[in-house]
Design an enzyme around this catalytic site. Sequence first.
Site, PDB file in Angstrom:
ATOM      1  N   HIS A   1      60.392 116.982  76.925  1.00 27.10           N
ATOM      2  CA  HIS A   1      59.818 115.638  77.847  1.00 27.10           C
ATOM      3  C   HIS A   1      59.456 115.116  76.567  1.00 27.10           C
ATOM      4  O   HIS A   1      58.272 114.925  76.550  1.00 27.10           O
ATOM      5  CB  HIS A   1      58.804 115.489  78.568  1.00 27.10           C
ATOM      6  CG  HIS A   1      59.015 114.099  79.505  1.00 27.10           C
ATOM      7  ND1 HIS A   1      59.153 113.909  80.881  1.00 27.10           N
ATOM      8  CD2 HIS A   1      57.401 113.521  79.297  1.00 27.10           C
ATOM      9  CE1 HIS A   1      59.073 112.850  80.832  1.00 27.10           C
ATOM     10  NE2 HIS A   1      57.859 112.401  80.026  1.00 27.10           N
TER      11      HIS A   1
ATOM     12  N   HIS B   1      58.343 111.588  73.943  1.00 22.75           N
ATOM     13  CA  HIS B   1      57.861 110.318  74.014  1.00 22.75           C
ATOM     14  C   HIS B   1      57.922 109.708  72.979  1.00 22.75           C
ATOM     15  O   HIS B   1      57.776 111.006  71.201  1.00 22.75           O
ATOM     16  CB  HIS B   1      56.377 109.634  74.160  1.00 22.75           C
ATOM     17  CG  HIS B   1      55.921 109.758  75.970  1.00 22.75           C
ATOM     18  ND1 HIS B   1      56.244 108.462  76.200  1.00 22.75           N
ATOM     19  CD2 HIS B   1      56.364 110.988  76.979  1.00 22.75           C
ATOM     20  CE1 HIS B   1      55.956 109.216  77.966  1.00 22.75           C
ATOM     21  NE2 HIS B   1      56.029 110.450  78.144  1.00 22.75           N
TER      22      HIS B   1
ATOM     23  N   CYS C   1      52.466 106.128  80.226  1.00 22.73           N
ATOM     24  CA  CYS C   1      51.347 106.908  80.983  1.00 22.73           C
ATOM     25  C   CYS C   1      50.268 105.594  81.129  1.00 22.73           C
ATOM     26  O   CYS C   1      50.018 105.437  79.876  1.00 22.73           O
ATOM     27  CB  CYS C   1      50.480 107.820  80.379  1.00 22.73           C
ATOM     28  SG  CYS C   1      49.790 108.938  81.445  1.00 22.73           S
TER      29      CYS C   1
ATOM     30  N   ASN D   1      59.879 107.161  76.553  1.00 27.27           N
ATOM     31  CA  ASN D   1      60.256 107.617  75.850  1.00 27.27           C
ATOM     32  C   ASN D   1      61.599 108.474  75.447  1.00 27.27           C
ATOM     33  O   ASN D   1      61.845 107.203  74.903  1.00 27.27           O
ATOM     34  CB  ASN D   1      60.523 108.690  77.808  1.00 27.27           C
ATOM     35  CG  ASN D   1      59.709 109.172  78.868  1.00 27.27           C
ATOM     36  OD1 ASN D   1      58.974 108.092  79.787  1.00 27.27           O
ATOM     37  ND2 ASN D   1      59.755 109.922  79.111  1.00 27.27           N
TER      38      ASN D   1
END
Length: 241
Positions: A142, A144, A175, A184
Amino acid sequence: GDVADVGDVSLPVLVPNERGLDRALALGARSIAVFGSATETFAARNLNRTVAESLAMFEPVVARAKADGVRVRGYLSMCFGDPWEGAVPVAQVVGVAKALMDLGCDELSLGDTIGVATPGHVTALLTALNEAGVATPAVGVHFHDTYGQALSNTLAALQHGVTTVDASAGGLGGCPYAKSATGNLATEDLVWMLDGLGVETGVDLPALAATSAWLAEHLGRPSPSRTVRALSPSSSASHKE
């Protein structure tokens, strides 16, 4: 209402505690996720607990979900860097990741919450996880794109054998507790790369890019995805000399 289905897979639900699990199960959820932190500061800010306390909170959630045949994903934030603590040691991440998996999670998602990872760091962490007994097929990534490394980091993970990648349409995301986190990895950028690698995704890239361009227009800002911008006629037209 019922949990929405995509094909025959119910949408996963983020569940922080047993009360959340009760609500998710009551609505028919068959896939849940708990979300932990590799660092103490983010655990305190995001869950108002220490890392150990958060793991203790997840333990009955995961156990009950598994007993009910529900799939569980464990998200782990700040796996590469933390805005308050700086660089996060690989061994520290491995320790928390192993503890999370030992609770019974089916899958571990490694989060680069503030986007500071680089390909070498990604490979080092994945290798260390393997050495600690966390198999690559159970790992997802995951990333960014703060420093423009999300796609490079994903390729490094793919070369290591990872096949689960989180991405977002048009590169949206961030976030609220980590102001330095940008969007992302854009799904369109990922699909463009996978198409070039000969990996079939089943995703209609032009349709997805058009949707993301529409979304960016409604948000009043250009999409950070280069693929969206390249495939969007309105974007191309606006950049003509």
